[in-house]
Motif scaffolding. Structure first.
Motif, PDB file in Angstrom:
ATOM      1  N   GLY A   1      53.898  12.401 -15.601  1.00 30.08           N
ATOM      2  CA  GLY A   1      52.719  13.225 -15.316  1.00 30.08           C
ATOM      3  C   GLY A   1      52.231  14.054 -16.487  1.00 30.08           C
ATOM      4  O   GLY A   1      51.372  14.911 -16.316  1.00 30.08           O
TER       5      GLY A   1
ATOM      6  N   LEU B   1      43.198  13.614  -7.097  1.00 32.81           N
ATOM      7  CA  LEU B   1      44.076  14.059  -8.174  1.00 32.81           C
ATOM      8  C   LEU B   1      44.106  15.574  -8.282  1.00 32.81           C
ATOM      9  O   LEU B   1      43.076  16.227  -8.306  1.00 32.81           O
TER      10      LEU B   1
ATOM     11  N   ASN C   1      50.872  12.792  -7.083  1.00 36.53           N
ATOM     12  CA  ASN C   1      49.915  12.006  -7.874  1.00 36.53           C
ATOM     13  C   ASN C   1      50.632  10.979  -8.730  1.00 36.53           C
ATOM     14  O   ASN C   1      50.199   9.826  -8.840  1.00 36.53           O
TER      15      ASN C   1
ATOM     16  N   PHE D   1      50.824  17.759 -16.201  1.00 39.19           N
ATOM     17  CA  PHE D   1      49.375  17.715 -15.966  1.00 39.19           C
ATOM     18  C   PHE D   1      49.073  17.173 -14.569  1.00 39.19           C
ATOM     19  O   PHE D   1      48.226  17.694 -13.851  1.00 39.19           O
ATOM     20  N   PHE D   2      49.785  16.106 -14.151  1.00 28.58           N
ATOM     21  CA  PHE D   2      49.627  15.548 -12.799  1.00 28.58           C
ATOM     22  C   PHE D   2      50.840  15.955 -11.960  1.00 28.58           C
ATOM     23  O   PHE D   2      51.970  15.971 -12.467  1.00 28.58           O
TER      24      PHE D   2
ATOM     25  N   ALA E   1      39.876  13.046 -15.122  1.00 26.71           N
ATOM     26  CA  ALA E   1      40.750  14.221 -15.095  1.00 26.71           C
ATOM     27  C   ALA E   1      41.067  14.711 -16.501  1.00 26.71           C
ATOM     28  O   ALA E   1      41.057  15.918 -16.769  1.00 26.71           O
TER      29      ALA E   1
ATOM     30  N   THR F   1      45.453  18.391 -10.852  1.00 26.80           N
ATOM     31  CA  THR F   1      45.999  18.492 -12.199  1.00 26.80           C
ATOM     32  C   THR F   1      46.232  19.948 -12.565  1.00 26.80           C
ATOM     33  O   THR F   1      45.631  20.847 -11.978  1.00 26.80           O
TER      34      THR F   1
END
Ligand SMILES: O=C(O)CCC(=O)C(=O)O
Ligand SMILES: [Mn+2]
Length: 215
Positions: free
Chosen positions: A179, A16, A44, A39-40, A108, A18
């Motif tokens: 995300g 991941l 991902n 964030f992602f 995460a 981030t």
């Protein structure tokens, strides 16, 4: 429109990436809400959506309202540490054991939230007619001033917040992007309700995960 399917699912560990660099602090009285729109990253997000769609034991519960049963307009699942039972709208959910995907997402967001979550409620909105009514995440087992870490994958949906007392305080509206991470903490759940409205606009399926701490 994207169809629900399991074709993109690859059951391997995903690394991941981030980003917490872009963050918005919402200007709301009696609340502490932080929004991380990306964030992602996109790769991902695709992998996570496919993994969750395939791995999670989705079910459609019914809630009891004035003695009548109504199917919830979305699919749900509850995962967490053993014994972390959750009750809402007359529904009792025993936790299923964490999957590797859920543990990755949890780790995460814990770096940002600075707490250790012990459970997660998952919602799958299959299309625009799936929704979530006005409510606060204020069940007694969540304790005082709960930290709720809300992650979204898939189709972007509107998310509204309204103040419970003073109706002159304007509603707050956010687009919960693919995300994104929304952190609700402090007194937010005491003073505000939130919901995900239905939409007639064609929209991709969406998975939302709200990480929680059951006392
Ligand atoms: O789907 C969302 O963004 C909201 C979910 C939610 O409010 C909940 O699970 O309590
Ligand atoms: Mn909620």
């Amino acid at each position: 429109m994207r169809k629900l399917n399991q074709q993109n699912y690859q059951p391997h560990q995903i690394s991941l990436l981030t980003s917490a660099s872009q963050v918005q602090r919402l200007q709301m009285p009696d609340a502490e809400v932080l929004f991380y729109p990306c964030f992602f990253n996109d790769t991902n997000c695709e992998q996570m959506f496919a993994a969750l769609e395939a791995e999670i034991a989705w079910r459609q519960d019914s809630a009891t309202l004035f003695g009548r049963h109504h199917l919830l307009p979305r699919l749900t699942a509850w995962y967490g540490d053993p014994g972390k039972t959750y009750r809402y709208s007359g529904i009792r959910m025993e936790p299923l054991l964490w999957t590797p995907t859920l543990l990755q997402i949890k780790a995460a967001i814990e770096t940002i939230a600075q707490v250790e979550f012990n459970s997660v409620l998952l919602n799958l909105y299959r299309h625009g007619q799936d929704s979530m009514g006005w409510h606060s995440d204020d069940e007694p087992e969540l304790g005082l001033n709960p930290v709720i870490g809300s992650v979204s994958f898939g189709g972007c949906r509107r998310f509204l917040l309204r103040y419970k007392g003073d109706k002159s305080i304007p509603k707050v509206e956010l687009n919960l992007t693919n995300g994104s991470l929304l952190l609700m903490q402090g007194p937010t759940q005491h003073f505000w309700q939130h919901h995900v409205p239905k939409t007639k606009r064609p929209v991709d399926p969406r998975i939302n995960l709200t990480f929680r701490i059951i006392q």
